[in-house]
Design an enzyme around this catalytic site. Structure first.
Site, short mmCIF file in Angstrom:
data_model
loop_
_atom_site.label_atom_id
_atom_site.label_comp_id
_atom_site.label_asym_id
_atom_site.label_seq_id
_atom_site.Cartn_x
_atom_site.Cartn_y
_atom_site.Cartn_z
CB CYS A 1 -0.83 -0.10 0.84
SG CYS A 1 -1.96 -1.74 1.13
CG HIS B 1 -3.96 -5.98 -0.61
ND1 HIS B 1 -2.89 -6.89 0.42
CD2 HIS B 1 -4.65 -6.68 -0.53
CE1 HIS B 1 -3.03 -7.26 0.26
NE2 HIS B 1 -4.36 -8.11 -0.32
CB CYS C 1 -15.96 14.28 -4.86
SG CYS C 1 -14.88 14.04 -5.97
CB SER D 1 5.31 -14.63 3.49
OG SER D 1 3.51 -14.02 3.41
CG ASN E 1 10.47 -14.81 0.74
OD1 ASN E 1 9.55 -13.98 1.04
ND2 ASN E 1 9.36 -15.54 1.67
CD GLN F 1 10.30 -15.27 7.25
OE1 GLN F 1 9.61 -14.47 6.46
NE2 GLN F 1 10.27 -15.18 8.01
#
Length: 416
Positions: free
Chosen positions: A173, A191, A229, A274, A301, A303
């Site tokens: 984001c 997102h 707006c 992930s 990655n 992990q």
């Protein structure tokens, strides 16, 4: 006819007795688990005959504790960060470069790991937001307006410019993909974007891009920003999709673009994610296709991810390190992020597109936020829209980062 057995109606005293018995049973079970766990920590030679007999008597408890320990060990291994050695890393990146050169339609999925170099914490790393919350620790305040596109962001922009990457799907984001110069049509911010607020009263929905984080007053299921707006006067809302919410906005989420890109993809490169959330979006993985016709999956990655077993190649390395080697293998120059401005006739222009896309605040909205405003470093202050000179350095408490997910909300309520 079959006779139906009626459940006997218990008196208040009998119900209370049942509830008390259940509580006593739970407490006894808890004490048994605690006692057996303490005994299991001892070696067999250190246990007394009484303790050995107790373990023999509570075999079910012993087996349950063994299962829990196995689950803890597996979870711990999944959370560990692994690094490929220099030779293995270079070999794997060479394989990735060859695949990128052969791909006809490459798509990149990005997660929080590509922004850690910009001092934005990830979620599930050792110092990630979720990790800290699970340990009962508070999330450190972070001024996201100071972040700039990283080397990885700029590499992705260049690969798209060279048509080696057709689409970018991001969970982030922070708006850094937009600021790196990726065209809007080639970007899906699933997102949301912290710099964008929208008017859903307008048709079609109207975007309003700002030079500050618009999520100061917003949270889970509460998205109104407090501004209006400039066209219809309707209330503006942020674009963030919190954990547990379903994103419905066409932009900047661009689900249509993401799904179409995934269907056409013959290579998917996952960077710094992930994949625990992305794996739930079936339209991104083409799992209904035969295995031979699915896009080749490459994962970068540190992990474990739930897609590792399906990956053609898994690279354990930091995104910036991998992308630097990849651009070297592809013989492509890495562009440098430059927010410096150039005076063009009557206006200032910057390579960071957010400055040309942003809508200035109206005079009556100057006090509608306290977040730091992005400013052209080389431009006079008077030329920068809605620059808040007197804004205080505030601890970030609202918005999408460090807030909006259930664990944080529960913890905050408990401390009130």
């Amino acid at each position: 006819m079959e006779t139906q057995t009626e459940t006997p109606v218990l008196s208040r005293a009998e119900r209370k007795a049942q509830e008390k018995a259940k509580l006593i049973q739970k407490e006894t079970q808890r004490k048994t688990f605690k006692l057996v766990a303490r005994i299991l920590k001892k070696s067999e030679c250190e246990r007394t005959e009484e303790e050995s007999a107790l373990l023999q008597h509570h075999q079910d408890t012993v087996q349950e504790l063994d299962k829990r320990q196995i689950r803890r060990n597996v979870l711990k291994r999944k959370q560990e960060e692994l690094f490929d050695n220099a030779d293995d890393l270079r070999t794997k990146v060479k394989q990735l470069a060859e695949a990128m050169q052969q791909a006809q339609h490459a798509v990149i999925y990005t997660g929080a790991g590509i922004s850690t170099a910009a001092s934005i914490p990830d979620y599930r790393g050792p110092n990630g937001v979720w990790t800290q919350l699970q340990k009962g620790r508070s999330v450190a305040a972070t001024d996201l307006s100071d972040a700039e596109p990283t080397l990885t962001h700029m590499c992705i922009r260049m690969l798209h410019k060279l048509k080696m990457v057709q689409h970018v799907v991001s969970q982030n984001c922070d708006g850094l993909h937009l600021r790196s110069g990726i065209p809007r049509h080639a970007l899906s911010e699933l997102h949301g974007n912290m710099f964008i607020e929208v008017c859903v009263s307008c048709s079609p929905v109207r975007e309003v891009i700002r030079l500050f984080d618009v999520t100061e007053r917003t949270a889970l299921h509460r998205h109104w920003t407090g501004r209006r707006c400039p066209h219809c006067g309707g209330e503006l809302r942020d674009t963030i999709v919190h954990f547990g919410e379903r994103g419905t906005l066409e932009q900047p989420l661009n689900w249509k673009g993401a799904a179409e890109a995934a269907q056409q993809a013959d290579l998917i490169l996952c960077l710094g994610s992930s994949l625990k959330v992305l794996k739930k979006y079936a339209c991104l993985w083409c799992m209904k296709k035969p295995a031979a016709k699915r896009p080749k999956l490459y994962i970068v990655n540190l992990q474990w991810t739930p897609k590792d077993d399906l990956a053609t190649l898994k690279i354990h390395g930091k995104c910036d390190d991998v992308m630097r080697l990849l651009m070297e293998e592809l013989d492509v120059e890495i562009p440098t992020y430059n927010r410096q401005v150039t005076l063009l006739k009557w206006f200032y222009w910057s390579e960071d597109p957010i400055f040309s896309l942003a809508t200035p605040l109206r005079p009556d909205e100057e006090d509608s936020h306290t977040r730091k405003t992005l400013a052209h470093p080389a431009a006079p202050e008077d030329s920068v829209p809605n620059l808040r000179r007197d804004a205080e350095e505030n601890v970030i408490q609202g918005g999408w980062f460090g807030r909006g997910y259930s664990k944080a909300r529960k913890k905050r309520k408990a401390t009130l």
